[in-house]
Design a protein around this motif. Structure first.
Motif, short mmCIF file in Angstrom:
data_model
loop_
_atom_site.label_atom_id
_atom_site.label_comp_id
_atom_site.label_asym_id
_atom_site.label_seq_id
_atom_site.Cartn_x
_atom_site.Cartn_y
_atom_site.Cartn_z
N THR A 8 0.83 -1.20 0.00
CA THR A 8 0.00 0.00 0.00
C THR A 8 0.87 1.25 0.00
O THR A 8 1.79 1.38 0.80
CB THR A 8 -0.93 0.01 1.23
N LEU A 9 0.55 2.18 -0.90
CA LEU A 9 1.21 3.48 -0.94
C LEU A 9 0.38 4.54 -0.22
O LEU A 9 0.90 5.39 0.49
CB LEU A 9 1.44 3.92 -2.39
N LEU A 20 2.75 -1.59 -7.76
CA LEU A 20 2.78 -2.79 -8.58
C LEU A 20 4.20 -3.16 -8.97
O LEU A 20 4.54 -4.32 -9.12
CB LEU A 20 1.92 -2.60 -9.83
N SER A 21 5.02 -2.12 -9.18
CA SER A 21 6.42 -2.30 -9.54
C SER A 21 7.13 -0.99 -9.23
O SER A 21 6.53 -0.08 -8.67
CB SER A 21 6.56 -2.65 -11.03
N GLU A 22 8.36 -0.86 -9.63
CA GLU A 22 9.10 0.39 -9.42
C GLU A 22 8.55 1.51 -10.31
O GLU A 22 8.75 2.68 -10.02
CB GLU A 22 10.59 0.19 -9.73
N THR A 23 7.83 1.16 -11.38
CA THR A 23 7.34 2.16 -12.33
C THR A 23 5.83 2.27 -12.40
O THR A 23 5.31 3.17 -13.06
CB THR A 23 7.87 1.86 -13.75
N GLU A 24 5.09 1.35 -11.75
CA GLU A 24 3.64 1.35 -11.84
C GLU A 24 2.97 1.29 -10.47
O GLU A 24 3.44 0.61 -9.56
CB GLU A 24 3.14 0.15 -12.66
N ALA A 25 1.85 2.01 -10.37
CA ALA A 25 1.00 1.96 -9.18
C ALA A 25 -0.42 1.64 -9.64
O ALA A 25 -0.80 1.94 -10.77
CB ALA A 25 1.03 3.30 -8.45
N GLY A 26 -1.19 1.03 -8.77
CA GLY A 26 -2.57 0.69 -9.10
C GLY A 26 -3.54 1.28 -8.11
O GLY A 26 -3.37 1.11 -6.90
N VAL A 71 -4.29 1.42 -13.53
CA VAL A 71 -2.83 1.38 -13.45
C VAL A 71 -2.27 2.67 -14.02
O VAL A 71 -2.65 3.10 -15.11
CB VAL A 71 -2.26 0.15 -14.19
N MET A 72 -1.38 3.29 -13.25
CA MET A 72 -0.77 4.56 -13.65
C MET A 72 0.71 4.53 -13.34
O MET A 72 1.20 3.62 -12.67
CB MET A 72 -1.45 5.71 -12.89
N GLU A 73 1.40 5.55 -13.84
CA GLU A 73 2.82 5.64 -13.52
C GLU A 73 2.98 5.81 -12.01
O GLU A 73 2.14 6.42 -11.35
CB GLU A 73 3.49 6.80 -14.26
N ARG A 74 4.05 5.28 -11.49
CA ARG A 74 4.34 5.44 -10.07
C ARG A 74 5.20 6.69 -9.88
O ARG A 74 6.23 6.85 -10.54
CB ARG A 74 5.07 4.21 -9.53
N LEU A 75 4.74 7.58 -9.01
CA LEU A 75 5.48 8.81 -8.73
C LEU A 75 6.23 8.67 -7.40
O LEU A 75 5.76 7.97 -6.50
CB LEU A 75 4.53 10.00 -8.65
N TYR A 76 7.34 9.34 -7.32
CA TYR A 76 8.14 9.36 -6.10
C TYR A 76 8.23 10.80 -5.61
O TYR A 76 9.07 11.57 -6.07
CB TYR A 76 9.54 8.79 -6.37
N PRO A 77 7.34 11.18 -4.68
CA PRO A 77 7.31 12.57 -4.24
C PRO A 77 8.57 12.98 -3.49
O PRO A 77 9.19 12.18 -2.79
CB PRO A 77 6.11 12.63 -3.29
N MET A 78 8.92 14.25 -3.69
CA MET A 78 10.08 14.85 -3.01
C MET A 78 9.56 15.99 -2.13
O MET A 78 8.46 16.48 -2.32
CB MET A 78 11.06 15.41 -4.04
N ASP A 79 10.36 16.41 -1.19
CA ASP A 79 10.00 17.51 -0.29
C ASP A 79 10.50 18.82 -0.89
O ASP A 79 11.71 19.03 -1.03
CB ASP A 79 10.61 17.28 1.09
N PHE A 80 9.56 19.70 -1.24
CA PHE A 80 9.93 20.97 -1.87
C PHE A 80 10.80 21.83 -0.97
O PHE A 80 11.54 22.69 -1.45
CB PHE A 80 8.68 21.74 -2.31
N ARG A 81 10.73 21.62 0.34
CA ARG A 81 11.51 22.45 1.27
C ARG A 81 13.01 22.24 1.12
O ARG A 81 13.80 23.04 1.62
CB ARG A 81 11.08 22.15 2.71
N ALA A 82 13.41 21.21 0.41
CA ALA A 82 14.84 20.95 0.19
C ALA A 82 15.40 21.79 -0.95
O ALA A 82 16.60 21.75 -1.22
CB ALA A 82 15.06 19.46 -0.10
N TYR A 83 14.53 22.57 -1.60
CA TYR A 83 14.96 23.33 -2.78
C TYR A 83 14.83 24.83 -2.56
O TYR A 83 13.99 25.30 -1.79
CB TYR A 83 14.13 22.90 -4.00
N GLU A 84 15.67 25.56 -3.27
CA GLU A 84 15.71 27.01 -3.15
C GLU A 84 14.39 27.64 -3.55
O GLU A 84 13.66 27.13 -4.39
CB GLU A 84 16.83 27.60 -4.04
N TYR A 85 14.12 28.77 -2.96
CA TYR A 85 12.91 29.55 -3.21
C TYR A 85 12.72 29.80 -4.71
O TYR A 85 11.62 29.63 -5.24
CB TYR A 85 13.05 30.89 -2.45
#
Length: 173
Positions: A8-9, A20-26, A71-85
Motif C-alpha cells: 500500500t502506498l 505494482l512495480s518500481e514504475t507502476e502503481a494501481g 494502473v498509472m505511472e508510479r510517482l516518487y514525491p520529493m520535499d519541496f523544502r529541500a529546494y531554493e525559493y
C-alpha cells in the motif's frame, strides 16, 4: 475496518493505491466504487493528451475477482523544502501554466486542496517529482463537455483560488 493490501502506498476515503512495480502503481476499485473506474480513466487520458501535469494513465486491469485497478505511472514525491525559493517559484509557474492549458482545453482537476473536514494533508494531491509538480487523483475532476460552461467556470475559479493558496503554502516554508 478498511481492507489492508500488500504494498500500500496510500489509502483514501474510497480507494487504496498500491505499488505494482518500481514504475507502476494501481488505484483499486472495489464494490460500489467500481463504477467510477471508467470515468476516472477517461479523465486521465483526456488530461494526458494535453500535457504531463496529471499522473500518466497506463491501463485498466484487475487485481482479483472483486477488485479492479486503474494502473498509472508510479510517482516518487520529493520535499519541496529541500529546494531554493527560486526553484520553487519556477516549478509553481510551470504548474500554473500547465493548469491553465488544461482549463483552456476543458479539464478541471477540482481537488488541489482538500476540504478542511477531510483527513490527509491540505495539498496531498500535488506531488513534487524530478519533473516538477504533478497532480494525482482525478476522481472528482470535470470535463467541460460533461458539465457545461457555468459549472466548469465555477470549478476553474475555485481551482485558481486553491492554486494561489498552494503557491503561498510552498513559498512560505
Amino acid at each position: 475496518m478498511k481492507k489492508r493490501y500488500p504494498r500500500t502506498l496510500s489509502s483514501g476515503t474510497n480507494n487504496t493505491v498500491i505499488a505494482l512495480s518500481e514504475t507502476e502503481a494501481g488505484k483499486l476499485f472495489t464494490g460500489d466504487t467500481r463504477s467510477d473506474i471508467g470515468s476516472e480513466a477517461e479523465k486521465m487520458r483526456f488530461a494526458n493528451a494535453i500535457n504531463s501535469v496529471v499522473v500518466h494513465f497506463l491501463r485498466l486491469d484487475e487485481l482479483n475477482d472483486d477488485t479492479e485497478m486503474l494502473v498509472m505511472e508510479r510517482l516518487y514525491p520529493m520535499d519541496f523544502r529541500a529546494y531554493e525559493y527560486e526553484k520553487r517559484e519556477l516549478w509553481l509557474d510551470v504548474l500554473e501554466s500547465e493548469l491553465h492549458e488544461l482549463h483552456q482545453k476543458g479539464f478541471a482537476h477540482r481537488d488541489l486542496r482538500r476540504p478542511s473536514d477531510m483527513p490527509g494533508e491540505r495539498f496531498d494531491n500535488i506531488f513534487l517529482t524530478p519533473q516538477g509538480f504533478r497532480l494525482i487523483d482525478v476522481g472528482i475532476s470535470a470535463l467541460f463537455s460533461q458539465v457545461g460552461e457555468r459549472l466548469f467556470d465555477r470549478y476553474v475559479a475555485q481551482e485558481l483560488t486553491e492554486l494561489e493558496a498552494f503557491r503561498q503554502f510552498v513559498l512560505s516554508r
